[in-house]
Design a protein around this motif. Structure first.
Motif, PDB file in Angstrom:
ATOM      1  N   LYS A 111       1.086  13.752  16.960  1.00 22.05           N
ATOM      2  CA  LYS A 111       1.394  13.460  15.560  1.00 22.05           C
ATOM      3  C   LYS A 111       0.292  12.568  14.987  1.00 22.05           C
ATOM      4  N   PRO A 112      -0.628  13.140  14.224  1.00 18.43           N
ATOM      5  CA  PRO A 112      -1.680  12.317  13.637  1.00 18.43           C
ATOM      6  C   PRO A 112      -1.114  11.372  12.578  1.00 18.43           C
ATOM      7  N   GLN A 113      -1.825  10.267  12.353  1.00 17.07           N
ATOM      8  CA  GLN A 113      -1.386   9.292  11.359  1.00 17.07           C
ATOM      9  C   GLN A 113      -1.475   9.845   9.946  1.00 17.07           C
ATOM     10  N   LEU A 114      -2.450  10.690   9.690  1.00 18.29           N
ATOM     11  CA  LEU A 114      -2.661  11.218   8.348  1.00 18.29           C
ATOM     12  C   LEU A 114      -2.044  12.609   8.232  1.00 18.29           C
ATOM     13  N   GLN A 115      -1.166  12.790   7.248  1.00 18.46           N
ATOM     14  CA  GLN A 115      -0.550  14.095   7.041  1.00 18.46           C
ATOM     15  C   GLN A 115      -1.225  14.878   5.918  1.00 18.46           C
ATOM     16  N   SER A 116      -1.942  14.194   5.021  1.00 18.12           N
ATOM     17  CA  SER A 116      -2.623  14.886   3.928  1.00 18.12           C
ATOM     18  C   SER A 116      -3.868  14.108   3.505  1.00 18.12           C
ATOM     19  N   ALA A 117      -4.746  14.792   2.795  1.00 17.49           N
ATOM     20  CA  ALA A 117      -5.991  14.177   2.333  1.00 17.49           C
ATOM     21  C   ALA A 117      -5.739  13.079   1.308  1.00 17.49           C
ATOM     22  N   SER A 118      -4.575  13.086   0.688  1.00 22.43           N
ATOM     23  CA  SER A 118      -4.276  12.046  -0.302  1.00 22.43           C
ATOM     24  C   SER A 118      -4.101  10.673   0.352  1.00 22.43           C
ATOM     25  N   MET A 119      -3.899  10.638   1.647  1.00 23.02           N
ATOM     26  CA  MET A 119      -3.726   9.369   2.357  1.00 23.02           C
ATOM     27  C   MET A 119      -5.056   8.762   2.804  1.00 23.02           C
ATOM     28  N   LEU A 120      -6.149   9.487   2.616  1.00 26.82           N
ATOM     29  CA  LEU A 120      -7.467   9.002   3.044  1.00 26.82           C
ATOM     30  C   LEU A 120      -7.913   7.817   2.202  1.00 26.82           C
ATOM     31  N   PRO A 121      -8.716   6.926   2.781  1.00 30.35           N
ATOM     32  CA  PRO A 121      -9.192   5.779   2.013  1.00 30.35           C
ATOM     33  C   PRO A 121     -10.246   6.157   0.972  1.00 30.35           C
ATOM     34  N   TYR A 122     -10.965   7.245   1.205  1.00 29.89           N
ATOM     35  CA  TYR A 122     -12.025   7.715   0.313  1.00 29.89           C
ATOM     36  C   TYR A 122     -11.855   9.218   0.124  1.00 29.89           C
ATOM     37  N   PRO A 123     -12.539   9.816  -0.843  1.00 28.08           N
ATOM     38  CA  PRO A 123     -12.433  11.272  -1.002  1.00 28.08           C
ATOM     39  C   PRO A 123     -12.865  12.009   0.260  1.00 28.08           C
ATOM     40  N   LYS A 124     -12.156  13.091   0.551  1.00 29.97           N
ATOM     41  CA  LYS A 124     -12.397  13.885   1.751  1.00 29.97           C
ATOM     42  C   LYS A 124     -13.846  14.360   1.823  1.00 29.97           C
TER      43      LYS A 124
END
Length: 184
Positions: A111-124
């Motif tokens: 189970k990765p910590q990030l489920q979507s790109a919206s949770m990233l600290p910066y743009p993908k």
């Protein structure tokens, strides 16, 4: 003789006043306006993220990270392409990797910590460009005057490749329940 006494009294009076005056402090250098702006953008990014405006938060955080690299005056926007021979671009790539790398667990996890790109600290896209450049430098595909070939260990390169692969497969979906904003 009287004039000598007057000079002595005035000298003593001047010396007495001078001794009672508080010493003046050394002037402090003014902070770099780019650093102040970077901190303000970082706070704005945190506010935007807490209000559910993820894309805006990512762009503000990216601009803040870029301003912390001390770009030339007037060069306030993060670059679209990264040049491995520019120290500011290397610093930006390092910052993007550091922040993204701290959010992704090393190795294989179910189970990765990030489920979507919206949770990233910066743009993908920005993180992808940074990782690709760092991996290319580490593998020797691209040379840099600031980084010695083979400086990165194979373990770090493998971790970057895994993180890049996870990033490429991260879906671009918005969170299901964005926080409610109070309407004024």
């Amino acid at each position: 003789m009287e004039w000598m006494l007057a000079v002595l009294v005035l000298t003593l009076f001047w010396w007495f006043l001078r001794q009672r005056r508080p010493p003046t402090a050394e002037p402090q250098p003014l902070p770099d306006p780019r650093e102040l702006l970077a901190e303000e953008l970082k706070r704005a990014a945190e506010t935007a993220r807490s209000e559910g405006r993820q894309k805006e938060a990512q762009l503000l955080a990216l601009t803040s990270a870029w301003l912390k690299t001390s770009p030339k005056l007037g060069d306030d926007s993060p670059p679209q392409t990264l040049d491995p021979n520019e120290t500011r671009h290397l610093r930006l790539a390092g910052e993007l990797w550091s922040k993204y790398g701290s959010m992704t667990p090393p190795g294989d996890t179910t189970k990765p910590q990030l489920q979507s790109a919206s949770m990233l600290p910066y743009p993908k896209e920005a993180i992808t460009r940074a990782l690709e450049m760092l991996i290319d430098i580490g593998e020797g595909k691209v040379s840099s005057v600031h980084v010695d070939p083979g400086e990165a260990s194979q373990e770090v390169l493998d971790e970057m490749r895994t993180a890049l692969d996870r990033l490429r497969h991260l879906p671009d979906i918005q969170p299901e329940n964005p926080p409610n904003r109070d309407k004024v």
